[in-house]
Design an enzyme around this catalytic site. Structure first.
Site, mmCIF file in Angstrom:
data_model
loop_
_atom_site.group_PDB
_atom_site.id
_atom_site.type_symbol
_atom_site.label_atom_id
_atom_site.label_comp_id
_atom_site.label_asym_id
_atom_site.label_seq_id
_atom_site.Cartn_x
_atom_site.Cartn_y
_atom_site.Cartn_z
ATOM 1 N N CYS A 1 0.817 -1.223 0.000
ATOM 2 C CA CYS A 1 0.000 0.000 0.000
ATOM 3 C C CYS A 1 0.852 1.274 0.000
ATOM 4 C CB CYS A 1 -0.964 -0.004 1.172
ATOM 5 S SG CYS A 1 -2.194 -1.305 1.005
ATOM 6 N N HIS B 1 -3.400 7.414 2.463
ATOM 7 C CA HIS B 1 -3.768 6.121 1.877
ATOM 8 C C HIS B 1 -5.189 5.768 2.313
ATOM 9 C CE1 HIS B 1 -3.970 2.092 0.644
ATOM 10 N NE2 HIS B 1 -3.817 1.562 1.841
ATOM 11 N N ASN C 1 -10.295 0.155 -0.595
ATOM 12 C CA ASN C 1 -8.834 0.256 -0.517
ATOM 13 C C ASN C 1 -8.231 -0.300 -1.810
ATOM 14 O OD1 ASN C 1 -6.111 -0.077 0.031
ATOM 15 N ND2 ASN C 1 -6.409 -0.993 2.059
#
Ligand code: UT7
Length: 334
Positions: A114, A261, A291
């Site tokens: 990520c 994020h 996500n």
């Protein structure tokens, strides 16, 4: 050595297929309220049969290049961050390169989960500043939907993730230009590798990389210690954001937009609240896309670009964390 590199354009692409929390209720024992309350997610996008990661990356890259007024042939290096590679090898970047109609442009995949896009941006920044490359395409691209356990057993992970891609063009800034990537700070901690990971297939597993036992135990799906990851995020996000700002001799108040994020809206709200960042300065799209790992930040950035929010002088702080553990922050001025 070029003194500074800047982001010259950004673009994104998400698949058309929308999968709502209610759609997931049909597949597993979950509910819209749980998902919204814990994560803020309302829906996400999944690819349809025939669509590939490189297809998403291609559309995002074409939009980033168009935003920068450039053609694919103007790019002299592609760095693509992903944790969901189209094939084990070659990397997704090679399929992207081919689909962009390029036949000799170097490309590479970068694996930092990520935080991957910030690793890619840092790499692009260093490559341009070194003078070896003029224009680098930095891409974040993920297809999670084909690699998650869409049953009740996998619900803690499955409901969180979506598919998408975002891209930016990084090029040398003109001498004396105020715009540029001001600072990048990266970190990693392999000690926590198994806290959020995909164990199989594994080239360290003998005699073959995956067996029936692993599949029966569902060890070919990602597994996560959610609470541990949450704790890591709320500690490391503020830490690395302040570190990057301090390196750039900036204060929180100097930042116009914060791009965190998109792992969990609650994590980002908690961090913003702790630091006293006004909510209107924090962009989020997790409600719509879930996500998207390495693609989350470049998608946010591209949405801001397309909405006309990255006007000259706008200072943006991007901060991410994820599997590895990995975390990082980059400060850019437009
Ligand atoms: O890019 C990095 C990606 N990862 C993250 O950022 C994740 C960070 N962690 C988190 O965001 C949170 O830990 C989650 C949102 C994943 C989970 O929230 P939580 O408050 O830590 O929940 P939990 O895992 O402790 O589970 C609470 C309950 C459990 O039931 P019991 O044992 O209390 O009866 C779970 O079985 O919620 C249950 N549960 C679900 N229920 C409905 C877990 N997943 C689901 C689900 N739907 N999808």
């Amino acid at each position: 050595m070029t003194t500074r590199a800047r982001i010259a354009g950004a673009g994104f692409f998400v698949p058309e297929r929308v999968v709502s929390n209610h759609d997931l209720e049909q597949l597993m024992d979950t509910n819209d309220e749980w998902i919204r309350q814990r994560s803020g997610i309302e829906e996400r996008r999944y690819i349809t049969p025939g669509e590939t990661p490189a297809d998403l990356a291609q559309r995002a890259s074409q939009r980033a290049l168009a935003a920068a007024g450039l053609e694919p042939r103007d790019v002299d290096l592609i760095v693509l961050a992903t944790l969901s590679s189209q094939h084990e090898f070659p990397g997704t970047s090679f399929f992207l390169q081919r689909q962009l109609g390029l036949d000799d442009t170097p490309c590479m995949d970068l694996r930092a989960q990520c935080t991957g896009f910030l690793y890619a941006l840092t790499t692009a920044n260093a490559m341009v500043r070194s003078g070896q490359f003029q224009r680098v395409l930095a891409v974040g691209c993920e297809v999670h939907s084909t690699g998650i356990d869409l049953t009740t057993e996998g619900r803690d992970v499955a409901v969180l993730f979506g598919d998408g891609a975002g891209a930016v063009v990084v090029e040398a800034a003109d001498a004396g230009e105020a715009a540029g990537i001001l600072e990048c700070r990266l970190h990693a901690q392999g000690a926590n590798a198994e806290k959020l990971w995909l164990e199989f297939p594994s080239s360290g597993h003998t005699p073959v990389r995956i067996d029936h036992e692993a599949i029966d135990q569902k060890r070919h799906f990602p597994r996560m210690e959610g609470r541990q990851v949450f704790k890591h995020a709320v500690t490391r996000l503020p830490e690395v954001l302040l570190e990057a700002l301090s390196a750039a001799s900036l204060k929180l108040e100097d930042v116009d937009l914060f791009l965190f994020h998109q792992a969990n809206l609650r994590i980002n709200e908690y961090v913003a609240n702790q630091l006293g960042i006004p909510p209107e300065k924090c962009l989020s799209n997790i409600q719509r896309y879930g996500n998207c790992s390495a693609a989350s930040i470049p998608i946010l950035l591209a949405e801001a670009w397309e909405a006309g929010r990255l006007t000259p002088g706008t200072t943006v702080a991007m901060t991410a964390f994820g599997s590895g553990f990995s975390w990082g922050s980059a400060i850019a001025r437009f």
